[in-house]
Design an enzyme around this catalytic site. Structure first.
Site, PDB file in Angstrom:
ATOM      1  N   ASP A 113       0.868  -1.185   0.000  1.00  0.00           N
ATOM      2  CA  ASP A 113       0.000   0.000   0.000  1.00  0.00           C
ATOM      3  C   ASP A 113       0.901   1.230   0.000  1.00  0.00           C
ATOM      4  OD1 ASP A 113      -2.187   1.615   0.147  1.00  0.00           O
ATOM      5  OD2 ASP A 113      -2.699   1.152   2.223  1.00  0.00           O
ATOM      6  N   ARG A 143       4.603   3.263   2.831  1.00  0.00           N
ATOM      7  CA  ARG A 143       5.136   2.107   3.554  1.00  0.00           C
ATOM      8  C   ARG A 143       6.635   1.983   3.324  1.00  0.00           C
ATOM      9  NH1 ARG A 143       0.584   3.034   5.841  1.00  0.00           N
ATOM     10  NH2 ARG A 143      -1.259   2.195   4.790  1.00  0.00           N
ATOM     11  N   ARG A 176      -5.302  12.257  -0.300  1.00  0.00           N
ATOM     12  CA  ARG A 176      -5.043  11.037  -1.063  1.00  0.00           C
ATOM     13  C   ARG A 176      -5.711  11.105  -2.440  1.00  0.00           C
ATOM     14  NH1 ARG A 176      -7.183   6.426   2.646  1.00  0.00           N
ATOM     15  NH2 ARG A 176      -6.060   5.060   1.176  1.00  0.00           N
ATOM     16  N   HIS A 217     -12.518   2.460   8.034  1.00  0.00           N
ATOM     17  CA  HIS A 217     -11.744   1.690   8.999  1.00  0.00           C
ATOM     18  C   HIS A 217     -12.525   1.519  10.303  1.00  0.00           C
ATOM     19  CE1 HIS A 217      -8.466   3.111   6.341  1.00  0.00           C
ATOM     20  NE2 HIS A 217      -7.896   1.971   6.664  1.00  0.00           N
ATOM     21  N   ASP A 262     -10.757  -4.076  -0.306  1.00  0.00           N
ATOM     22  CA  ASP A 262     -10.045  -3.332   0.723  1.00  0.00           C
ATOM     23  C   ASP A 262      -9.879  -4.257   1.926  1.00  0.00           C
ATOM     24  OD1 ASP A 262      -8.773  -1.223   1.971  1.00  0.00           O
ATOM     25  OD2 ASP A 262     -10.385   0.216   1.635  1.00  0.00           O
TER      26      ASP A 262
END
Length: 494
Positions: free
Chosen positions: A75, A83, A145, A188, A260
């Site tokens: 990701d 990352r 994003r 999330h 996801d």
């Protein structure tokens, strides 16, 4: 009950093939290597798995010793969601900065260089780019994003990003279908809902995905969002009308569909990850992403057994699971064939892009700082996609340019008063992130500017609030290079 045309070993391998689990540690655990031997075809990497490019290359080589065609995913959006550089901040600005520049060749070049670095480390599937149109300014999880709030802009930069990334031999995974931009809830934590009509969705949110498909994106990631105009009952990840009817049918997409993270509460708290994974494959998904928070052998075993059990009970068609596994293997074969795709390094493209994305407002009489300032960072709670471990701001770069720079982090109702007290007589540089979404942050700036009108304001989120301060800098993201670009202006180093 379904009559199995193939052996149970094949069924079990197919069930493992469609999983994309994560793990803990910077070397592959024994259980993961064993599962690769049993049929697991993909592995997902996160910041916890990476300490350096050399270590990452050694890790992916270890995985390929067990399975040469393993699909290693990450990701890595650049910008706020990194990352590869979770501990230092990204060398690449994120989508919002690229959208602010609006140079598709620059976006393509950034994506190509990011892809080159991933490929050099043995990673050949990137869960990026975000093709979400950030139509809701209060969006807590997309924001910077996204390339922006304009559909056409997002579409052209999504296509450029896909072509740039894939030119380096790294498969793009365009997300979050059918569009996560008009949400005020972070999936999330809970299940977001988008209540607009189908025509609005088609015109506003689907255009970037059409552009990505036309550009040849190898994968698409589904969103854990409820879109009643398309399916009033199930979120997109679990919706056959959305994944099979719309994405496969109406949009004609033939590549890999990835979910996801199934451990996200939008799914795990409503369906559970086992039930959710069965429903996702039945709906048309081909790969189950799990591992951001769940990363162990027991999770893999539970998901494998849930899929096998669903086939044996007749709930999941064996042919659907086999088709999903086939698409995973096809992408793995493409990635293996594309490994070693040569692209010339362009190590400074990220910084060039960050400098071009910087927007400076005011400051007609502003004189760059020569003495060491006090940097007051007004820090919101980071969303899970970004993570708390990635540093951000301008303090480190200002300290390099203006030795003696001090800094502190502040939050809450007294943030402005506390920052004033800590700054003393030093010139203040106030760093904010999405001021428009945080009333306490706006109040803190009110306090600072009333007492110290010479305060410099650096906005490192979406610059939705009015520009103010002796000088206002909008970086359009909090990547390390964005902070560097802002610090150079504040210190007169440009």
């Amino acid at each position: 009950m379904t009559t199995l045309a193939r052996g149970s070993d094949t069924l079990t391998r197919d069930a493992l093939t469609v999983l994309q689990p994560g793990f803990t540690g910077t070397t592959a655990p024994d259980w993961l290597l064993r599962r690769l031997g049993e049929g697991l075809a993909s592995v997902g990497l996160f910041g916890r798995n990476i300490t350096s490019p050399e270590q990452l290359a050694a890790l992916t080589a270890q995985l390929r010793t067990e399975r040469p065609d393993v699909l290693v995913a990450i990701d890595e959006e650049g910008g706020d969601v990194t990352r590869l550089e979770a501990r230092s901040g990204s060398s690449f600005p994120g989508n919002h900065a690229l959208g602010a520049v609006d140079d598709v060749e620059l976006t393509r070049a950034v994506a190509r260089e990011l892809g080159r670095r991933l490929a050099d480390c043995g990673v050949h599937l990137n869960w990026a780019p975000s093709a979400d149109v950030n139509s809701n300014p209060a969006n807590p999880v997309i924001g910077v994003r996204s390339f922006g709030a304009d559909t056409d802009l997002v579409a052209r930069h999504t296509a450029a990003y896909v072509t740039g990334l894939q030119s380096a031999g790294v498969a793009a995974c365009t997300k979050h279908f059918p569009g996560h931009g008009d949400t005020a809830v972070d999936s999330h934590h809970a299940l977001p809902r988008i209540d607009v009509d189908a025509d609005t969705l088609d015109r506003r949110d689907l255009a970037p995905f059409r552009a990505a498909i036309e550009a040849g994106t190898r994968a698409v990631m589904s969103a854990h969002i409820l879109v009643p105009a398309l399916d009033p009952d199930r979120p997109a990840t679990l919706s056959r009308p959305i994944l099979t009817g719309l994405l496969r049918g109406a949009l004609g997409y033939e590549g890999l569909i990835v979910t996801d993270g199934m451990e996200m509460r939008a799914i795990s708290a409503t369906y559970g990850i086992e039930r959710g994974s069965v429903l996702a494959i039945a709906a048309g998904a081909d790969a189950i992403c799990v591992g951001g928070g769940l990363a162990d052998d027991e999770t893999v075993r539970r998901l494998r057994d849930a899929l096998v059990g669903a086939v044996r009970s007749g709930e999941l068609a064996e042919e659907r699971l086999a088709d999903a596994a086939r698409r995973v293997r096809e992408l793995a074969a493409w990635a293996t064939a594309s490994a070693g795709t040569a692209t010339a390094p362009d190590t400074e493209v990220g910084l060039r892009a960050a400098r071009r994305a910087l927007r400076v407002t005011g400051g007609e009489s502003f004189t760059p700082l020569t003495g060491a300032p006090y940097v007051a960072a007004f820090t919101p709670v980071a969303n899970i996609a970004v993570g708390d471990e990635t540093p951000w701001g301008v303090a480190a770069d200002l300290a390099r340019l203006l030795p003696g720079t001090r800094t502190g982090g502040f939050t809450g109702e007294k943030a402005g008063e506390e920052a004033l007290a800590e700054a003393g007589e030093s010139r203040i540089v106030a760093v904010v992130r999405d001021e428009h979404r945080h009333p306490w942050m706006a109040a803190a700036l009110d306090t600072l500017l009333a007492a110290r009108p010479d305060t410099v304001v650096v906005e490192m989120g979406v610059p939705q609030a009015p520009a103010r301060g002796a000088l206002h800098l909008a970086t359009h993201g909090a990547a390390r290079v964005c902070g560097q670009a802002a610090a150079e202006v504040v210190a007169g180093a440009v």
